[in-house]
Design a protein around this motif. Sequence first.
Motif, PDB file in Angstrom:
ATOM      1  N   PHE A 176     -27.799 -28.149  33.132  1.00  0.00           N
ATOM      2  CA  PHE A 176     -27.866 -27.131  34.175  1.00  0.00           C
ATOM      3  C   PHE A 176     -27.098 -25.860  33.796  1.00  0.00           C
ATOM      4  O   PHE A 176     -27.461 -24.769  34.225  1.00  0.00           O
ATOM      5  CB  PHE A 176     -27.321 -27.671  35.495  1.00  0.00           C
ATOM      6  CG  PHE A 176     -28.146 -28.787  36.089  1.00  0.00           C
ATOM      7  CD1 PHE A 176     -29.457 -28.993  35.703  1.00  0.00           C
ATOM      8  CD2 PHE A 176     -27.595 -29.640  37.035  1.00  0.00           C
ATOM      9  CE1 PHE A 176     -30.215 -30.022  36.250  1.00  0.00           C
ATOM     10  CE2 PHE A 176     -28.346 -30.666  37.599  1.00  0.00           C
ATOM     11  CZ  PHE A 176     -29.657 -30.861  37.201  1.00  0.00           C
ATOM     12  N   VAL A 177     -26.023 -26.018  33.028  1.00  0.00           N
ATOM     13  CA  VAL A 177     -25.193 -24.845  32.718  1.00  0.00           C
ATOM     14  C   VAL A 177     -25.538 -24.229  31.368  1.00  0.00           C
ATOM     15  O   VAL A 177     -25.048 -23.148  31.039  1.00  0.00           O
ATOM     16  CB  VAL A 177     -23.687 -25.208  32.744  1.00  0.00           C
ATOM     17  CG1 VAL A 177     -23.286 -25.724  34.103  1.00  0.00           C
ATOM     18  CG2 VAL A 177     -23.330 -26.214  31.657  1.00  0.00           C
ATOM     19  N   ALA A 178     -26.375 -24.902  30.589  1.00  0.00           N
ATOM     20  CA  ALA A 178     -26.698 -24.386  29.257  1.00  0.00           C
ATOM     21  C   ALA A 178     -27.620 -23.177  29.351  1.00  0.00           C
ATOM     22  O   ALA A 178     -28.571 -23.163  30.126  1.00  0.00           O
ATOM     23  CB  ALA A 178     -27.361 -25.481  28.415  1.00  0.00           C
ATOM     24  N   GLY A 179     -27.349 -22.174  28.557  1.00  0.00           N
ATOM     25  CA  GLY A 179     -28.271 -21.051  28.444  1.00  0.00           C
ATOM     26  C   GLY A 179     -29.444 -21.469  27.572  1.00  0.00           C
ATOM     27  O   GLY A 179     -29.262 -22.147  26.559  1.00  0.00           O
ATOM     28  N   ALA A 180     -30.647 -21.085  27.960  1.00  0.00           N
ATOM     29  CA  ALA A 180     -31.825 -21.571  27.246  1.00  0.00           C
ATOM     30  C   ALA A 180     -32.716 -20.429  26.778  1.00  0.00           C
ATOM     31  O   ALA A 180     -33.933 -20.569  26.712  1.00  0.00           O
ATOM     32  CB  ALA A 180     -32.621 -22.522  28.132  1.00  0.00           C
ATOM     33  N   GLY A 181     -32.119 -19.313  26.418  1.00  0.00           N
ATOM     34  CA  GLY A 181     -32.916 -18.192  25.958  1.00  0.00           C
ATOM     35  C   GLY A 181     -33.115 -18.156  24.462  1.00  0.00           C
ATOM     36  O   GLY A 181     -33.784 -17.272  23.941  1.00  0.00           O
ATOM     37  N   VAL A 186     -32.153 -24.075  23.917  1.00  0.00           N
ATOM     38  CA  VAL A 186     -33.196 -25.056  24.253  1.00  0.00           C
ATOM     39  C   VAL A 186     -32.834 -26.420  23.690  1.00  0.00           C
ATOM     40  O   VAL A 186     -33.044 -27.450  24.346  1.00  0.00           O
ATOM     41  CB  VAL A 186     -34.567 -24.586  23.726  1.00  0.00           C
ATOM     42  CG1 VAL A 186     -35.604 -25.694  23.902  1.00  0.00           C
ATOM     43  CG2 VAL A 186     -35.023 -23.337  24.447  1.00  0.00           C
ATOM     44  N   ALA A 187     -32.271 -26.443  22.496  1.00  0.00           N
ATOM     45  CA  ALA A 187     -31.882 -27.719  21.885  1.00  0.00           C
ATOM     46  C   ALA A 187     -30.822 -28.431  22.722  1.00  0.00           C
ATOM     47  O   ALA A 187     -30.862 -29.659  22.883  1.00  0.00           O
ATOM     48  CB  ALA A 187     -31.358 -27.482  20.465  1.00  0.00           C
ATOM     49  N   VAL A 188     -29.873 -27.665  23.279  1.00  0.00           N
ATOM     50  CA  VAL A 188     -28.850 -28.262  24.136  1.00  0.00           C
ATOM     51  C   VAL A 188     -29.489 -28.852  25.389  1.00  0.00           C
ATOM     52  O   VAL A 188     -29.196 -29.989  25.793  1.00  0.00           O
ATOM     53  CB  VAL A 188     -27.780 -27.223  24.515  1.00  0.00           C
ATOM     54  CG1 VAL A 188     -26.835 -27.789  25.564  1.00  0.00           C
ATOM     55  CG2 VAL A 188     -26.999 -26.794  23.277  1.00  0.00           C
ATOM     56  N   VAL A 189     -30.369 -28.085  26.024  1.00  0.00           N
ATOM     57  CA  VAL A 189     -31.043 -28.558  27.232  1.00  0.00           C
ATOM     58  C   VAL A 189     -31.877 -29.799  26.919  1.00  0.00           C
ATOM     59  O   VAL A 189     -31.846 -30.788  27.648  1.00  0.00           O
ATOM     60  CB  VAL A 189     -31.945 -27.454  27.818  1.00  0.00           C
ATOM     61  CG1 VAL A 189     -32.795 -27.997  28.956  1.00  0.00           C
ATOM     62  CG2 VAL A 189     -31.084 -26.300  28.312  1.00  0.00           C
ATOM     63  N   ARG A 190     -32.630 -29.747  25.812  1.00  0.00           N
ATOM     64  CA  ARG A 190     -33.478 -30.876  25.429  1.00  0.00           C
ATOM     65  C   ARG A 190     -32.649 -32.147  25.253  1.00  0.00           C
ATOM     66  O   ARG A 190     -32.981 -33.204  25.796  1.00  0.00           O
ATOM     67  CB  ARG A 190     -34.229 -30.539  24.138  1.00  0.00           C
ATOM     68  CG  ARG A 190     -35.015 -31.706  23.560  1.00  0.00           C
ATOM     69  CD  ARG A 190     -35.838 -31.295  22.357  1.00  0.00           C
ATOM     70  NE  ARG A 190     -37.104 -30.703  22.749  1.00  0.00           N
ATOM     71  CZ  ARG A 190     -37.426 -29.431  22.589  1.00  0.00           C
ATOM     72  NH1 ARG A 190     -36.560 -28.590  22.028  1.00  0.00           N
ATOM     73  NH2 ARG A 190     -38.600 -28.988  22.978  1.00  0.00           N
ATOM     74  N   PHE A 414     -42.026 -21.677  26.255  1.00  0.00           N
ATOM     75  CA  PHE A 414     -42.920 -22.842  26.223  1.00  0.00           C
ATOM     76  C   PHE A 414     -42.210 -24.057  25.626  1.00  0.00           C
ATOM     77  O   PHE A 414     -42.452 -25.193  26.035  1.00  0.00           O
ATOM     78  CB  PHE A 414     -44.190 -22.519  25.431  1.00  0.00           C
ATOM     79  CG  PHE A 414     -45.046 -21.456  26.059  1.00  0.00           C
ATOM     80  CD1 PHE A 414     -45.244 -21.430  27.433  1.00  0.00           C
ATOM     81  CD2 PHE A 414     -45.642 -20.471  25.284  1.00  0.00           C
ATOM     82  CE1 PHE A 414     -46.027 -20.445  28.033  1.00  0.00           C
ATOM     83  CE2 PHE A 414     -46.424 -19.482  25.867  1.00  0.00           C
ATOM     84  CZ  PHE A 414     -46.611 -19.468  27.238  1.00  0.00           C
ATOM     85  N   ASP A 415     -41.323 -23.808  24.667  1.00  0.00           N
ATOM     86  CA  ASP A 415     -40.559 -24.910  24.090  1.00  0.00           C
ATOM     87  C   ASP A 415     -39.572 -25.464  25.108  1.00  0.00           C
ATOM     88  O   ASP A 415     -39.315 -26.677  25.157  1.00  0.00           O
ATOM     89  CB  ASP A 415     -39.821 -24.436  22.838  1.00  0.00           C
ATOM     90  CG  ASP A 415     -39.231 -25.595  22.035  1.00  0.00           C
ATOM     91  OD1 ASP A 415     -39.845 -26.686  22.023  1.00  0.00           O
ATOM     92  OD2 ASP A 415     -38.168 -25.410  21.421  1.00  0.00           O
ATOM     93  N   LEU A 416     -39.016 -24.589  25.951  1.00  0.00           N
ATOM     94  CA  LEU A 416     -38.119 -25.054  27.013  1.00  0.00           C
ATOM     95  C   LEU A 416     -38.885 -25.937  27.996  1.00  0.00           C
ATOM     96  O   LEU A 416     -38.380 -26.987  28.415  1.00  0.00           O
ATOM     97  CB  LEU A 416     -37.503 -23.860  27.738  1.00  0.00           C
ATOM     98  CG  LEU A 416     -36.584 -24.191  28.916  1.00  0.00           C
ATOM     99  CD1 LEU A 416     -35.388 -25.020  28.468  1.00  0.00           C
ATOM    100  CD2 LEU A 416     -36.112 -22.903  29.601  1.00  0.00           C
ATOM    101  N   ALA A 417     -40.086 -25.523  28.362  1.00  0.00           N
ATOM    102  CA  ALA A 417     -40.913 -26.370  29.238  1.00  0.00           C
ATOM    103  C   ALA A 417     -41.149 -27.722  28.582  1.00  0.00           C
ATOM    104  O   ALA A 417     -41.084 -28.770  29.238  1.00  0.00           O
ATOM    105  CB  ALA A 417     -42.236 -25.671  29.535  1.00  0.00           C
ATOM    106  N   ALA A 418     -41.402 -27.707  27.270  1.00  0.00           N
ATOM    107  CA  ALA A 418     -41.627 -28.968  26.548  1.00  0.00           C
ATOM    108  C   ALA A 418     -40.416 -29.882  26.633  1.00  0.00           C
ATOM    109  O   ALA A 418     -40.553 -31.111  26.703  1.00  0.00           O
ATOM    110  CB  ALA A 418     -41.964 -28.679  25.078  1.00  0.00           C
TER     111      ALA A 418
END
Length: 531
Positions: A176-181, A186-190, A414-418
Amino acid sequence: MSMTVNLKEGQAISGTVTITARVQTPHLVTNVEFYINESLRSTDDSTPYELRIDTIDESEGPIRLEIAAYDNQGNSVKQKFNLRIDNELGKGIDFHVNRALEAVTDAKWDTAIEASRVALKIDAKNNKARMAMARANFGKGVLDLAQKFTEDVLSDEPGNSDALALNAAINLRRAFVAGAGTDEGVAVVRGALRAAASAQARVLQSRADAFGNLTNDNLIAYADAMIAAHRYGAAAQALRPKFDADQRDSDVADRLVFSLIRMGRFTEATRALTLHERFGSPSGYAFILKAILLQAAGQGSQSEEAEKEAILNDPTNRGVRFGQAFLALSRNRVQVLRPFVNDFIRTEPTNPQANYYAAVVAFLGNNFEASRLAFQRGMLADPANYDLLVERGHQIMASAFTQQLTGEPARVRFDLAAAYYEAALEARPESFEALSALSLSLTLQGKAEEAIRFGRAAVAAAPEYAGSHYALSAALRAGRQVEAAGQAQRRAGELDRRLVGVGIPQPVNVWRYLYTQGRVPVMPAPRSASN
């Protein structure tokens, strides 16, 4: 020159203690020294002169403290104290663990941490104390320490459900707190989302495994346990023999049809409902399932008639009301949906399904922050809720389309959605909704070969789900397999008449279908009348 200290000779101290010395002299005090057991522990040159002692890190029992103050004229004053460190270790580890848990309940995080540390001083490998420490640090927002203690527990007890659940929540907080830009974000969120979903899925599977063997007497309870763990196939397999022998039992029929729908077995679900309606007395829940199946088949007027039967039969049933909410969404009647959402959130504010609809309504109303918060509330309640994960992935897709992103920014989005779709697959590997969406995301990223592979997996998981064929068609087109793409599109049209003759889709058309017409019902599992 004189000095006063906030101590008494022979005093017992515990926890973290601040010792304060006040020096009276007409001259300038240069420094104050604090000695513990004849060893210099600290020097302070500014008032107030203080020493903090963390007694939990010290040995229990007698301790000698000496304080010496000096001024710029060469004068000095000293005081000595014989003290005793007593953190009440003799009361036993359970006493301190229970004290910690009570403090956690009251959100007194520092008190909980202190009590947990005392418990761990008694037994450094006690998993109850480790869990209390993890919960307290999680509540305080110190995620690294919370994760460290949960992992210590899981290293000893890999199946510890409390540790797995907390580990899931910790990873969600990270996501929730990771930046995903960026790719790194994205790797952290994934990683965090997948870890959270995997941990919670293990909790659910462990509960299902612990249920025991199926018997004639525990059929309904067994089916409920399998459904709760997303083992819809196991639930359906257990229920079929009973249903085949007697189609009148509503408890059996409701669970069987619900499980078949969640598996994408729409033809079999419709057949079972028809038999149950012919020979039995369908519940309101059964009629709402019928309305959902008819709506998916494009039979809107018949769907509305079945919905009316459901309301007449059992208007206050939770399943019926959630089914009504789903139908309102399927029919694009957001104003009809909104009162349901308000009622769900008022009565069940943390319910994942309630927050699913809250996230949808807020997003459709362009209230993106409210949608994000609803998603987070639902996921914290159930980190393996693949419906919420798929929904959030779809919303991220939508942001790329509405902002008309291109190039690298679009690819990252799109990779974040994935990442969300992959987490959904961690929760339920056979989720045809997540497989179809992941195929679409990969198509948009220009990864046609992978997109085709996931599209075929979606079709295999749910051959009767039009969305999987539609997503596969777009992937095949991207892979320049035009003839196969046409076949996939025609099959989608056979399953959903709304897709007849629309042609091989562009990816945005697939997203639009999945997000509007291709939804699968999000609603509570059926309950027995006695529950």
